[in-house]
Design a protein around this motif. Structure first.
Motif, PDB file in Angstrom:
ATOM      1  N   PRO A  47      45.150  -4.550   4.699  1.00  0.00           N
ATOM      2  CA  PRO A  47      43.842  -5.233   4.697  1.00  0.00           C
ATOM      3  C   PRO A  47      42.716  -4.359   4.149  1.00  0.00           C
ATOM      4  O   PRO A  47      41.833  -4.851   3.431  1.00  0.00           O
ATOM      5  N   ASP A  48      42.737  -3.067   4.471  1.00  0.00           N
ATOM      6  CA  ASP A  48      41.701  -2.163   3.957  1.00  0.00           C
ATOM      7  C   ASP A  48      41.928  -1.821   2.487  1.00  0.00           C
ATOM      8  O   ASP A  48      40.966  -1.651   1.729  1.00  0.00           O
ATOM      9  N   LEU A  49      43.193  -1.730   2.085  1.00  0.00           N
ATOM     10  CA  LEU A  49      43.479  -1.455   0.676  1.00  0.00           C
ATOM     11  C   LEU A  49      43.052  -2.623  -0.208  1.00  0.00           C
ATOM     12  O   LEU A  49      42.673  -2.418  -1.369  1.00  0.00           O
ATOM     13  N   ARG A  50      43.127  -3.838   0.330  1.00  0.00           N
ATOM     14  CA  ARG A  50      42.643  -4.994  -0.428  1.00  0.00           C
ATOM     15  C   ARG A  50      41.182  -4.801  -0.808  1.00  0.00           C
ATOM     16  O   ARG A  50      40.772  -5.061  -1.947  1.00  0.00           O
ATOM     17  N   ALA A  52      39.566  -1.855  -0.884  1.00  0.00           N
ATOM     18  CA  ALA A  52      39.424  -0.674  -1.728  1.00  0.00           C
ATOM     19  C   ALA A  52      39.774  -0.968  -3.181  1.00  0.00           C
ATOM     20  O   ALA A  52      39.134  -0.455  -4.109  1.00  0.00           O
ATOM     21  N   PHE A  53      40.796  -1.824  -3.402  1.00  0.00           N
ATOM     22  CA  PHE A  53      41.218  -2.148  -4.762  1.00  0.00           C
ATOM     23  C   PHE A  53      40.598  -3.444  -5.280  1.00  0.00           C
ATOM     24  O   PHE A  53      40.914  -3.881  -6.385  1.00  0.00           O
ATOM     25  N   MET A 105      47.537   6.336  -8.215  1.00  0.00           N
ATOM     26  CA  MET A 105      47.341   5.028  -7.580  1.00  0.00           C
ATOM     27  C   MET A 105      45.909   4.767  -7.109  1.00  0.00           C
ATOM     28  O   MET A 105      45.326   3.725  -7.433  1.00  0.00           O
ATOM     29  N   PRO A 106      45.274   5.670  -6.330  1.00  0.00           N
ATOM     30  CA  PRO A 106      43.923   5.363  -5.844  1.00  0.00           C
ATOM     31  C   PRO A 106      42.866   5.314  -6.944  1.00  0.00           C
ATOM     32  O   PRO A 106      41.751   4.835  -6.704  1.00  0.00           O
ATOM     33  N   GLY A 175      39.428   9.777   4.172  1.00  0.00           N
ATOM     34  CA  GLY A 175      39.431   8.808   3.082  1.00  0.00           C
ATOM     35  C   GLY A 175      40.775   8.126   2.901  1.00  0.00           C
ATOM     36  O   GLY A 175      41.832   8.759   3.010  1.00  0.00           O
ATOM     37  N   TRP A 176      40.726   6.821   2.580  1.00  0.00           N
ATOM     38  CA  TRP A 176      41.950   6.023   2.438  1.00  0.00           C
ATOM     39  C   TRP A 176      42.831   6.521   1.300  1.00  0.00           C
ATOM     40  O   TRP A 176      44.047   6.269   1.285  1.00  0.00           O
TER      41      TRP A 176
END
Length: 540
Positions: A47-50, A52-53, A105-106, A175-176
């Motif tokens: 959910p948080d990566l959604r 972030a990206f 990736m990030p 940080g994520w």
């Protein structure tokens, strides 16, 4: 059990015992934990990566599906690849590529680029767990086997629980991006340990020339498509979706073609007969039931706290660290001692009873439960993990035979990954359907206008009236609807815990059908004494 029915350990004896076993153990530790941690971190942090990206729900869902599907595509063939090309080539070089992909990736935000990198990442990740298990039997002395298998085995329970703590730490502290960047350090270190802990092996050119490439591709692609259909099935409403129907049908056709190919090809890669042994077949069923029973830990508890209770990973990370992850580590030495001393089937009973107890305790769930209320349940789940996976692996390997090693490994990886996904798909659909049923049944009581409902609406309306009298009744109805929704979710999770408990019971029934394994490297001390003094056993 007659030893003629056993399925051998495979390329166990083809490798050279390493002169530096500590590095081989380090490679097993890092490789097996890396794969499970990365999968767990991605699922918890999705959910948080959604955000972030900048991804939509559907985009993030397919990103997750593609990553795991690629693992299933490659994992069945890893044992063969390691035998043909050597462990250094299969693990060493991919570890460096994996580090580069994790670094990038990030930094990427274009969806097609993210999808391409996730596909590559999934392919590489799929090699780590199967290949590290091979290190144990090809390159470690016999006395190191059980501790190394224990390390390999606890990766599941430990990563499920410690992964929650890691997500909370990364997102709140540094940080994520470190969900990915941790592998920039870990993956090359694993590759270094592989080079230091395993001998150089020449390419087996004869094996490569006679490779059943078609069989490997058909099985891997077929199972990957079936996985994608299962993973997307609950979201897209199963067979009402053309995409899901095409994936499941296409995957099934490819698997059938694989079986036809194995029946007629000159040198089959994974003939189906290797899983027809009684103990092996039952143990593969056991792997699936273990995956289902352990969903009380991997899915139900964290999903309830994150999705229903509305907590953040950082808020529940101490719970999973101290009530689950650390207890698993503390109990593993006892598990090793017990497997050395007793039949692994008896140790497995303890683990399955732990999952049964956790499932039954979960049926007492209410909306008032806080994180602290889950501590007894998590402790029982820790018992389940510590005393289940190690004996399952030992039972599996005790009934194996080197003649069909790569074939056995292929089916084991299919069951390991496919069984886990089947469990998740089943539980997701079960929770959704049960929530709809409970919501409908509870809603019937509301629509009937019972005295309890009328009293609740009156109290809610009175409470909202001082703020906005004109909207008080509407807000009261909306609040009552949210209460019904909440209780329907709680009831569905109770049904989920009950399902995991019954899966543990089914696993115990399957276990009762297993016979003693033939004599081998995992023969217990009590069995050896009996073999040396058979007259003792006859008197007993």
């Amino acid at each position: 059990m007659a030893t003629s029915n056993a399925i051998d350990l495979g390329p166990v004896s083809t490798g050279a015992v390493t002169a530096r076993p500590i590095f081989a153990v380090g490679a097993v530790l890092l490789g097996s934990f890396l794969a499970n941690f990365d999968s767990r971190l991605f699922s918890i942090a999705l959910p948080d990566l959604r955000g972030a990206f900048s991804l939509g729900f559907d985009q993030a869902s397919w990103l997750s599906t593609a990553t795991t599907a690629m693992q299933i595509l490659i994992a069945p063939a890893v044992a063969w690849l390691a035998t043909a090309f050597g462990l250094r080539r299969v693990l060493g070089i991919p570890s460096l590529v994996y580090a580069v992909v994790s670094l990038l990736m990030p930094l990427m935000h274009h969806y097609s680029t993210l999808m391409a990198l996730n596909i590559v990442r999934g392919l590489l990740l799929g090699t780590f767990v199967p290949a590290t298990l091979m290190i144990i039997f090809r390159n470690l002395p016999l006395r190191w086997w059980l501790p190394a298998i224990a390390i390999y085995g606890i990766r599941v329970g430990f990563s499920l629980n410690f992964g929650v703590a890691m997500v909370g730490f990364y997102e709140s502290q540094i940080g994520w991006q470190w969900l990915y960047w941790q592998d920039v350090v870990i993956a090359p270190l694993m590759g270094l340990f592989v080079y230091l802990g395993t001998p150089a092996e020449p390419i087996n050119r004869s094996l490569v020339r006679n490779a059943d490439w078609g069989g490997m591709l058909l099985l891997g692609a077929g199972m990957a498509m079936i996985y994608a259909g299962l993973d997307q099935g609950n979201r897209l409403d199963w067979l009402s979706s053309g995409t899901v129907s095409a994936l499941l049908t296409g995957g099934a056709v490819l698997v059938v073609l694989f079986l036809v190919n194995e029946a007629f090809v000159a040198k089959p890669w994974a003939e189906a007969g290797v899983i027809l042994s009684r103990n092996i077949g039952l143990n593969l069923v056991m792997v699936i039931l273990f995956s289902l029973a352990s969903l009380s830990n991997s899915a139900l508890v964290p999903d309830f706290l994150l999705g229903i209770a509305g907590l953040r990973p950082v808020q529940i990370s101490p719970l999973f660290l101290f009530a689950a992850a650390l207890p698993i580590l503390a109990m593993v030495p006892l598990s090793i001692v017990m497997v050395r001393a007793f039949d692994a089937r008896y140790v497995l009973i303890i683990g399955l009873l732990g999952f049964f107890g956790a499932g039954m305790l979960g049926t007492q769930l209410t909306h008032e439960w806080t994180a602290v209320d889950f501590i007894p349940l998590l402790l029982l789940q820790a018992v389940g993990h510590a005393f289940s996976l190690l004996p399952i692996i030992v039972i599996m390997l005790s009934n194996s035979d080197r003649q069909h090693a790569t074939a056995f490994s292929a089916y084991l990886q299919v069951i390991r990954l496919g069984g886990a996904e089947f469990g998740v798909a089943l539980m997701s659909t079960w929770l959704r359907v049960r929530e709809q049923i409970h919501s409908n049944l509870l809603g019937l009581h509301v629509s009937n206008g019972s005295s309890h409902v009328s009293d609740m609406l009156a109290r809610l309306t009175t409470g909202f009236a001082p703020h906005d009298l004109s909207e008080a009744k509407g807000r009261a109805m909306a609040t009552l609807a949210s209460i019904v929704q909440r209780e329907a979710n709680v009831l569905s999770y109770i049904d989920g815990f009950r399902l995991t408990a019954w899966c543990a019971v089914a696993a115990l029934i399957v276990l009762s059908g297993m016979t003693a394994a033939p004599s081998g490297p995992f023969t217990t001390s009590s069995q050896r004494r009996l073999q040396r003094n058979p007259e003792v056993g006859s008197r007993q």
